[in-house]
Design an enzyme around this catalytic site. Structure first.
Site, mmCIF file in Angstrom:
data_model
loop_
_atom_site.group_PDB
_atom_site.id
_atom_site.type_symbol
_atom_site.label_atom_id
_atom_site.label_comp_id
_atom_site.label_asym_id
_atom_site.label_seq_id
_atom_site.Cartn_x
_atom_site.Cartn_y
_atom_site.Cartn_z
ATOM 1 N N GLU A 252 0.873 -1.169 0.000
ATOM 2 C CA GLU A 252 0.000 0.000 0.000
ATOM 3 C C GLU A 252 0.913 1.224 0.000
ATOM 4 O O GLU A 252 1.803 1.323 0.856
ATOM 5 C CB GLU A 252 -0.884 -0.001 1.253
ATOM 6 C CG GLU A 252 -1.846 1.171 1.223
ATOM 7 C CD GLU A 252 -2.744 1.267 2.447
ATOM 8 O OE1 GLU A 252 -2.670 0.399 3.329
ATOM 9 O OE2 GLU A 252 -3.520 2.250 2.495
ATOM 10 N N ARG B 297 5.384 -12.658 9.703
ATOM 11 C CA ARG B 297 6.063 -11.424 9.333
ATOM 12 C C ARG B 297 7.390 -11.313 10.087
ATOM 13 O O ARG B 297 7.592 -11.903 11.137
ATOM 14 C CB ARG B 297 5.184 -10.211 9.563
ATOM 15 C CG ARG B 297 4.793 -9.935 10.995
ATOM 16 C CD ARG B 297 3.635 -8.933 11.064
ATOM 17 N NE ARG B 297 4.017 -7.598 10.635
ATOM 18 C CZ ARG B 297 3.364 -6.908 9.691
ATOM 19 N NH1 ARG B 297 2.337 -7.408 9.080
ATOM 20 N NH2 ARG B 297 3.746 -5.698 9.370
ATOM 21 N N LYS C 145 4.648 0.904 9.224
ATOM 22 C CA LYS C 145 4.721 2.193 8.539
ATOM 23 C C LYS C 145 4.135 3.310 9.379
ATOM 24 O O LYS C 145 4.603 4.435 9.350
ATOM 25 C CB LYS C 145 4.006 2.090 7.188
ATOM 26 C CG LYS C 145 4.849 1.381 6.143
ATOM 27 C CD LYS C 145 4.153 1.337 4.801
ATOM 28 C CE LYS C 145 3.130 0.231 4.773
ATOM 29 N NZ LYS C 145 2.585 -0.029 3.433
HETATM 30 P P1 ATP Z 1 2.932 -2.124 7.950
HETATM 31 O O1 ATP Z 1 2.138 -2.855 8.984
HETATM 32 O O2 ATP Z 1 4.375 -2.014 8.247
HETATM 33 O O3 ATP Z 1 2.340 -0.824 7.563
HETATM 34 P P2 ATP Z 1 1.659 -3.433 5.858
HETATM 35 O O4 ATP Z 1 1.449 -4.888 5.927
HETATM 36 O O5 ATP Z 1 0.482 -2.577 6.134
HETATM 37 O O6 ATP Z 1 2.906 -3.074 6.707
HETATM 38 P P3 ATP Z 1 1.718 -3.349 3.049
HETATM 39 O O7 ATP Z 1 2.130 -2.241 2.178
HETATM 40 O O8 ATP Z 1 0.285 -3.706 3.105
HETATM 41 O O9 ATP Z 1 2.236 -2.991 4.488
HETATM 42 O O10 ATP Z 1 2.611 -4.630 2.794
HETATM 43 C C1 ATP Z 1 2.908 -5.144 1.524
HETATM 44 C C2 ATP Z 1 3.290 -6.578 1.690
HETATM 45 O O11 ATP Z 1 4.403 -6.697 2.547
HETATM 46 C C3 ATP Z 1 2.165 -7.374 2.309
HETATM 47 O O12 ATP Z 1 2.023 -8.572 1.584
HETATM 48 C C4 ATP Z 1 2.616 -7.615 3.702
HETATM 49 O O13 ATP Z 1 2.101 -8.815 4.188
HETATM 50 C C5 ATP Z 1 4.135 -7.632 3.562
HETATM 51 N N1 ATP Z 1 4.766 -7.240 4.811
HETATM 52 C C6 ATP Z 1 4.566 -6.110 5.513
HETATM 53 N N2 ATP Z 1 5.287 -6.102 6.646
HETATM 54 C C7 ATP Z 1 5.976 -7.267 6.664
HETATM 55 C C8 ATP Z 1 6.905 -7.858 7.578
HETATM 56 N N3 ATP Z 1 7.260 -7.247 8.697
HETATM 57 N N4 ATP Z 1 7.419 -9.067 7.266
HETATM 58 C C9 ATP Z 1 7.074 -9.680 6.136
HETATM 59 N N5 ATP Z 1 6.204 -9.182 5.238
HETATM 60 C C10 ATP Z 1 5.661 -7.989 5.489
HETATM 61 MG MG MG Z 2 -1.312 -3.028 4.905
#
Ligand code: ATP
Ligand code: MG
Length: 556
Positions: free
Chosen positions: A38, A264, A274
């Site tokens: 995102e 994760r 983020k």
């Molecule tokens: P955050 O919680 O840090 O904002 P998010 O999951 O909301 O992360 P996205 O942009 O939705 O961020 O993530 C894109 C991809 O990266 C998703 O498939 C998510 O599952 C993966 N991802 C995000 N954080 C991690 C992590 N700490 N370890 C592994 N994969 C991750």
């Molecule tokens: Mg997300």
């Protein structure tokens, strides 16, 4: 952590699933993954794990991996983030070719599909507001209450949905909900919201839409539209999988990608969301998303981490099904491993103390030779100038040394790396403070490195820089952004996460380009910071010290 992370994991459960699928010729033997960020912030090392996994699987199975922006929430998203994400993925070494997609490209298709769901009696427009929906959702032990709008006629829902799209209603006034099961043990299945109204401008579609799909609805459809076979995501989506499947099964949508969840990445001594990272930027705790203390990919890049080290780290930590926390020392281990053979080894004095070699000729200069990397002889040698005045570290001199202090103190001898053995004879002090400001030493001309005929044995070897030839540099030393986590789980910012030193470094560093990496003897690995371009002083970030706490932990 008990398991030995220094051994790469040969396989993991996702590969097992794929192998099984290939055996059964599922998806005609195709493997197609995607990385779906995102664009609401910069990518962090956790995302790197997901990137390496998704692009890595595609490469390993001769498949494809798409880069897809999951841009369904106009409020938090921005083109700045869109651009940085592409830069970061590319820098990590991955390529999506012509497969760069945006969920927002599918808004019309998704909308049409929603109308079909309404027509099929599987979705309805609900007039409850967010608070009312929350209140009637029930709890883990109690079923939810059906919305009074749940059984309104299909035609009425369809009409209201079209008017929602036309902008006739306020934000929050109405939503589209899936008609599933208000008493499902899975809260996500209790008539989840599929569409909401928002009048925020979208970074790509502007004000064309005032109706935006929810993640749980948009994601399976985007996957299906792109022909994704294996939709890999993190564990928190496990409970959403039934909704993922429902969305595609509701109208028997094919192809039907498979959602697979993995744990994760969490790291000690930092934060990995983020939202929290944005907070650090906005409250100016750090200088920006690319501050070298940040766990963002841009921060790690600026700090001096290499894509190779990050990919290696992601490979070695493996892919698991239960959450754990990886010690940040292991990430540091990986960059040391990568730079060990690659980075030239040079001398830099971070805390300079002047030494005058009183028996060395005033105008004299010795041309010495220094190895660029003793562990990698192919990197050759460089000339090194020695002169009457040099700098050593303040810490390398003590008036009253403890036992086993093998550096300089009155009357003692040490070797200067690649040069001569010197002896400390006099100490010049500041009249008022008594602080040591200069040492007077003598050198023994018969002790030149490689040609030593003196038979002298000294225990200490110091790094040094010729005062006449050395160049000034700003050196930024970093420590973890957060202190050790307390038992309560509370995280405290480290007040000393950055220290700035005025150093003097070898002249061979004069023309080093931004991003060049070096080992400064006894100090660690350093990378040239982009700030260097703005001033005349070269700026170095310390990537990591030489002390390997990870290796020590493994020995325990
Ligand atoms: P955050 O919680 O840090 O904002 P998010 O999951 O909301 O992360 P996205 O942009 O939705 O961020 O993530 C894109 C991809 O990266 C998703 O498939 C998510 O599952 C993966 N991802 C995000 N954080 C991690 C992590 N700490 N370890 C592994 N994969 C991750
Ligand atoms: Mg997300």
């Amino acid at each position: 952590m008990s398991n030995d992370l220094t051994k790469p994991a040969p396989s993991h459960f996702i590969k097992n699933i794929i192998n099984e699928d290939l055996k059964n010729n599922k998806n005609d033997g195709r493997v197609h993954t995607r990385f779906p960020p995102e664009p609401n912030g910069y990518l962090h090392i956790g995302h790197a794990k997901s990137i390496c996994l998704n692009f890595g699987l595609a490469a390993e199975y001769s498949g494809l991996c798409n880069l897809r922006y999951d841009d369904t929430n106009p409020i938090k998203e921005d083109v700045e983030y869109v651009d940085s994400i592409q830069e970061d993925v590319r820098w990590l070494g991955f390529d999506w070719d012509d497969r760069l997609f945006y969920a927002s490209d599918y808004f019309q298709r998704m909308y049409d599909y929603a109308e079909d769901l309404i027509k099929a009696g599987k979705a309805y427009v609900c007039d409850l507001n967010a608070e009312e929906i929350r209140r009637t959702r029930g709890t883990l032990t109690e079923p939810g209450k059906e919305s009074p709008y749940r059984n309104r006629p299909v035609e009425e829902s369809l009409d209201l949905f079209r008017r929602m799209k036309a902008g006739e209603f306020e934000e929050g006034e109405r939503v589209l909900r899936a008609k599933i099961d208000m008493s499902s043990p899975n809260m996500n299945m209790r008539d989840p919201v599929l569409y909401r109204i928002s009048y925020a401008a979208h970074h790509r579609t502007g004000t064309e839409w005032c109706l935006y799909p929810m993640y749980d609805y948009a994601h399976p459809l985007s996957d299906a539209y792109e022909g994704i076979t294996h939709s890999v995501c993190t564990l928190e989506f496990e409970d959403h999988r039934p909704l993922y499947d429902w969305t595609l099964d509701a109208l028997n949508y094919q192809p039907h990608p498979q959602q697979i969840e993995f744990a994760r990445l969490n790291l000690t001594n930092t934060v990995m969301s983020k939202r929290l990272l944005r907070e650090l930027v906005e409250t100016e705790v750090v200088d920006g998303w690319d501050d070298p203390r940040m766990p963002t990919i841009s921060g790690l890049r600026r700090r001096g981490y290499t894509p190779e080290a990050i990919r290696d780290f992601c490979d070695r930590i493996g892919v698991a099904k239960s959450n754990s926390v990886v010690d940040i020392a292991f990430l540091e281990y990986c960059i040391r491993e990568d730079l060990k053979m690659k980075a030239p080894r040079v001398m830099g004095v971070l805390n300079p103390l002047k030494v005058v070699i009183t028996n060395y000729p005033e105008e004299g200069i010795a041309e010495l030779s220094a190895e660029n990397n003793p562990e990698n002889p192919e990197m050759g040698v460089r000339p090194l100038q020695f002169s009457r005045e040099i700098y050593i570290e303040q810490e390398d001199y003590m008036d009253n040394p403890p036992k086993k202090y093998f550096r300089l103190s009155p009357g003692k001898e040490v070797r200067l790396k690649y040069a001569y053995i010197i002896q400390c004879n006099d100490v010049i002090r500041d009249d008022k403070t008594g602080e040591v400001i200069e040492l007077h030493c003598t050198y023994d001309p018969n002790t030149r490195s490689g040609e030593d005929t003196s038979g002298k044995k000294v225990k200490g070897t110091l790094h040094w820089v010729s005062a006449e030839h050395g160049i000034p540099a700003e050196v930024r030393l970093y420590d973890h952004l957060y202190l050790e986590e307390e038992d309560s789980g509370e995280q405290t910012l480290n007040p000393d996460s950055r220290i700035i030193m005025n150093a003097i470094v070898e002249p061979c560093l004069q023309s080093s380009a931004v991003g060049n990496k070096y080992q400064f003897m006894r100090h660690g690995y350093f990378s040239v910071d982009p700030d260097t371009q703005q001033g005349d002083k070269i700026v170095f970030n310390r990537i990591v010290s030489l002390r390997d706490t990870w290796a020590k932990m493994q020995k325990k």
